[in-house]
Write an enzyme that holds these catalytic residues in place. Sequence first.
Site, PDB file in Angstrom:
ATOM      1  N   LYS A 193       0.864  -1.178   0.000  1.00  0.00           N
ATOM      2  CA  LYS A 193       0.000   0.000   0.000  1.00  0.00           C
ATOM      3  C   LYS A 193       0.899   1.226   0.000  1.00  0.00           C
ATOM      4  O   LYS A 193       1.955   1.233   0.671  1.00  0.00           O
ATOM      5  CB  LYS A 193      -0.893  -0.038   1.250  1.00  0.00           C
ATOM      6  CG  LYS A 193      -1.892   1.097   1.355  1.00  0.00           C
ATOM      7  CD  LYS A 193      -2.776   0.893   2.588  1.00  0.00           C
ATOM      8  CE  LYS A 193      -3.820   1.994   2.730  1.00  0.00           C
ATOM      9  NZ  LYS A 193      -4.679   1.786   3.917  1.00  0.00           N
ATOM     10  N   SER A 241      -9.513   1.715   2.819  1.00  0.00           N
ATOM     11  CA  SER A 241      -8.636   2.466   1.947  1.00  0.00           C
ATOM     12  C   SER A 241      -7.599   1.610   1.224  1.00  0.00           C
ATOM     13  O   SER A 241      -7.016   2.082   0.254  1.00  0.00           O
ATOM     14  CB  SER A 241      -7.941   3.554   2.760  1.00  0.00           C
ATOM     15  OG  SER A 241      -7.142   2.973   3.767  1.00  0.00           O
ATOM     16  N   SER A 279      -9.708  -0.655   7.049  1.00  0.00           N
ATOM     17  CA  SER A 279      -9.130  -0.504   5.706  1.00  0.00           C
ATOM     18  C   SER A 279      -8.435  -1.725   5.139  1.00  0.00           C
ATOM     19  O   SER A 279      -8.093  -1.727   3.964  1.00  0.00           O
ATOM     20  CB  SER A 279      -8.146   0.655   5.686  1.00  0.00           C
ATOM     21  OG  SER A 279      -8.846   1.837   5.452  1.00  0.00           O
TER      22      SER A 279
END
Length: 474
Positions: free
Chosen positions: A76, A151, A175
């Site tokens: 990420k 996210s 997330s």
Amino acid sequence: MYTFTSITNLQNDLKKGIVTCTALVEQHLAAIHAAGDLNIFLEVFDATALQQAAAVDARLKAGNAGRLAGVIVGLKDNICYKDHKASASSKILEGFVSLYSATCVQRMVEQDAIIIGRLNCDEFAMGSSNENSAFGPVKNPLDPKRVPGGSSGGAAAAVAGNFCQVTLGSDTGGSIRQPASFTGTVGIKPTYGRVSRYGLIAYASSFDQIGPITKTVEDGALVMEIISGLDAHDTTSSSKPVEAYHTQLHSGKKYRIAYLKECVFAEGLDPEVKANVLAQINALKAAGHTVEEASFPFLDYMVPVYYVITTAEASSNLARFAGVHYGYRSPHATDLESTYKKSRSEGFGKEVKRRIMLGTFVLSAGYYDAYYSKGQKVRRIIRDRTLDLLKSYDFLLTPSTPGTAFEFGKNSADPIKMYLEDIFTVQANIAGVPAISVPSGLHSNGMPMGVQLMANNFAEGDMMDIASEIKPLS
Ligand code: GLN
């Protein structure tokens, strides 16, 4: 073409010479570049991944390769990797190159994992759909009309679409678990302090945890073994020894599980999600576990408390992005103050600004007691009551999310509606306990559903054990 099934099988195949790391990396690079329209990757590390692959192939030949030899990993974009860019999907970090690797990345690389790229996410991990990225949304590879969740949307999509074998995401309020549930993958939010946060670009420091997104619980367990543990660079990391999680799976142990009635019978829950979670409850009972209904009447407070405290922490954490030390500096600035103002106004996206304003408001002298202090008190109550329930039960079970992956734009006009996507996942971050989302079945709209299990602090081993027993029900 090599079909990845699990890290263990991959290790055997590499040892037998059925596939090489170089071939694996080439195969993944080709797939990633062919699927650029999904917008999963912000950057592909073609050159360094191939270099790493050659080095790992040599170590495999010499018989001294690590436990994650050849595993193709994506990060990420808020997790730092030395000498590579990291932007948290924000314009404000434009051009920033990390001087060091996050501890979890370092530990994976030491075990010969291959880092293939950085993955799109909501800006500073603020969002539930990946629509808040400064670099455009990620499309769900299972249905490109739909969001992958957020996210860590790119991280979940990369595993679901077979562009990575494992990814690392971060989870502040769901997330990792929510996008895992939206893409049919396994997402683990470790106990607060189990995994070092060193090298994670902070959103809300008392909630943030890094964790893996994988195809299977077994792979998640192996990765957790490697990334967990004390780190001198993060004083909130726990010194508790890390267990051999992968040996604890499929133990056959019988557990006590509570399903939270306010979640399972929540208004607004998709009826198929509800039917699915009830079917999982029956399957667990049939497998000999004790499953009982329990009440946790604080659902209405979860999302408000989460947004009061996380925005307060975010407003402080994000103060460092001022156009001075790193990243974007406005070309229109004329003096120090306008450097701050213009760089921040131009560099941050709309949702991030909304949260900075909310956070500074709840921390302001006039409102501190009404919001921030009260939020902390409510957090303590939620934490204590969660731990109380976990004295009588090994796990708390809920659906991972109230519905399946939605279509682009559906929740964008109404932030509250978007915030409610996290209604079941924020509890684990408020309380600090570990939680996992596992694939639970397919909805009639073709999208995956997930169930969530929360466990006692540092009971990741048992949590992954029970999760390894859960099979998708159609
Ligand atoms: N979706 C939640 C939010 O918007 C959770 C984000 C996260 O866990 N990083 O804040």
